[in-house]
Design an enzyme around this catalytic site. Structure first.
Site, PDB file in Angstrom:
ATOM      1  N   GLN A   1     -14.257   2.652   1.371  1.00 51.76           N
ATOM      2  CA  GLN A   1     -13.725   2.087   0.139  1.00 51.76           C
ATOM      3  C   GLN A   1     -13.497   3.240  -0.822  1.00 51.76           C
ATOM      4  OE1 GLN A   1     -16.157  -0.801  -1.964  1.00 51.76           O
ATOM      5  NE2 GLN A   1     -14.481  -1.310  -3.363  1.00 51.76           N
TER       6      GLN A   1
ATOM      7  N   HIS B   1     -10.425  -5.242  -2.923  1.00 48.88           N
ATOM      8  CA  HIS B   1      -9.061  -5.434  -2.438  1.00 48.88           C
ATOM      9  C   HIS B   1      -9.088  -5.766  -0.959  1.00 48.88           C
ATOM     10  CE1 HIS B   1      -9.972  -1.113  -2.221  1.00 48.88           C
ATOM     11  NE2 HIS B   1      -9.110  -1.010  -1.225  1.00 48.88           N
TER      12      HIS B   1
ATOM     13  N   HIS C   1      -6.942  -5.765   2.451  1.00 47.73           N
ATOM     14  CA  HIS C   1      -5.794  -5.192   3.145  1.00 47.73           C
ATOM     15  C   HIS C   1      -5.241  -6.259   4.079  1.00 47.73           C
ATOM     16  CE1 HIS C   1      -6.723  -0.856   2.275  1.00 47.73           C
ATOM     17  NE2 HIS C   1      -7.929  -1.362   2.108  1.00 47.73           N
TER      18      HIS C   1
ATOM     19  N   ASN D   1     -12.924  -3.312   2.814  1.00 48.10           N
ATOM     20  CA  ASN D   1     -13.853  -2.197   2.925  1.00 48.10           C
ATOM     21  C   ASN D   1     -14.821  -2.262   1.745  1.00 48.10           C
ATOM     22  OD1 ASN D   1     -12.465  -1.127   5.178  1.00 48.10           O
ATOM     23  ND2 ASN D   1     -10.965  -0.221   3.799  1.00 48.10           N
TER      24      ASN D   1
ATOM     25  N   ASP E   1       0.852  -1.190   0.000  1.00 48.61           N
ATOM     26  CA  ASP E   1       0.000   0.000   0.000  1.00 48.61           C
ATOM     27  C   ASP E   1       0.891   1.244   0.000  1.00 48.61           C
ATOM     28  OD1 ASP E   1      -1.748   2.200   1.083  1.00 48.61           O
ATOM     29  OD2 ASP E   1      -3.191   0.560   1.201  1.00 48.61           O
ATOM     30  N   ILE E   2       0.535   2.253  -0.782  1.00 51.72           N
ATOM     31  CA  ILE E   2       1.359   3.475  -0.840  1.00 51.72           C
ATOM     32  C   ILE E   2       1.128   4.375   0.369  1.00 51.72           C
ATOM     33  CG2 ILE E   2       1.584   3.447  -3.357  1.00 51.72           C
ATOM     34  CD1 ILE E   2      -0.514   5.718  -3.406  1.00 51.72           C
TER      35      ILE E   2
END
Length: 114
Positions: A94, A100, A102, A87, A30-31
Site C-alpha cells: 500500500q 482504494h 484496484h 492492499n 490508475d496512472i
C-alpha cells in the site's frame, strides 16, 4: 481536510481520468496500469486503510463494493471477469494511505498474485 494525493484528486486539484463518480465514491484510471483495464475505486471521504475503517464506515464500504460491478461494466470486463484487490499496509505494497480498491481486467490474470 486531508492532503493525501487521492483527497486532492477528489477535490479536483489533481486531474484524473474518471470512470465513475457519485456523491460518495470516485473511480479513475490508475496512472501505472498493471492490466489493460486498471481502475482505482475510492471513497471520497478519507479512510487511510482497511485497518482504520470502523463500524461508522460500513455504509460507504458497502456502497463502494456495489459500485465495483458498475465500473467493470463500464470497462467492458464484467462478463469476462476482473479482479478486485485492496492492499493494506506496507508489506502489501500500500503506497497511498487512502483506502482504494484496484479493479483489474482485460486479460487472463495469473494466480497466485503475490
Amino acid at each position: 481536510m486531508e492532503d493525501c494525493i487521492f483527497c486532492r484528486i477528489v477535490r479536483g486539484e489533481i486531474p484524473s481520468d474518471k470512470v465513475y463518480e457519485d456523491d460518495r465514491v470516485l473511480a479513475f484510471r490508475d496512472i501505472n496500469p498493471q492490466a489493460p483495464q486498471h481502475v482505482l475505486v475510492i471513497p471520497k471521504r478519507h479512510i487511510a486503510s482497511l485497518n482504520d475503517a470502523g463500524a461508522e464506515d460500513a455504509e460507504i464500504l458497502g456502497h463502494l463494493q456495489l459500485v465495483i460491478p458498475e465500473v467493470a461494466r463500464r470497462l467492458g470486463i464484467a462478463g469476462s471477469g476482473y479482479r478486485v484487490v485492496v492492499n493494506t499496509g506496507p508489506d502489501a505494497q500500500q503506497t497511498v494511505f487512502h483506502i482504494h480498491y484496484h479493479v483489474l481486467g482485460g486479460r487472463q490474470l495469473q494466480w497466485p498474485p503475490g
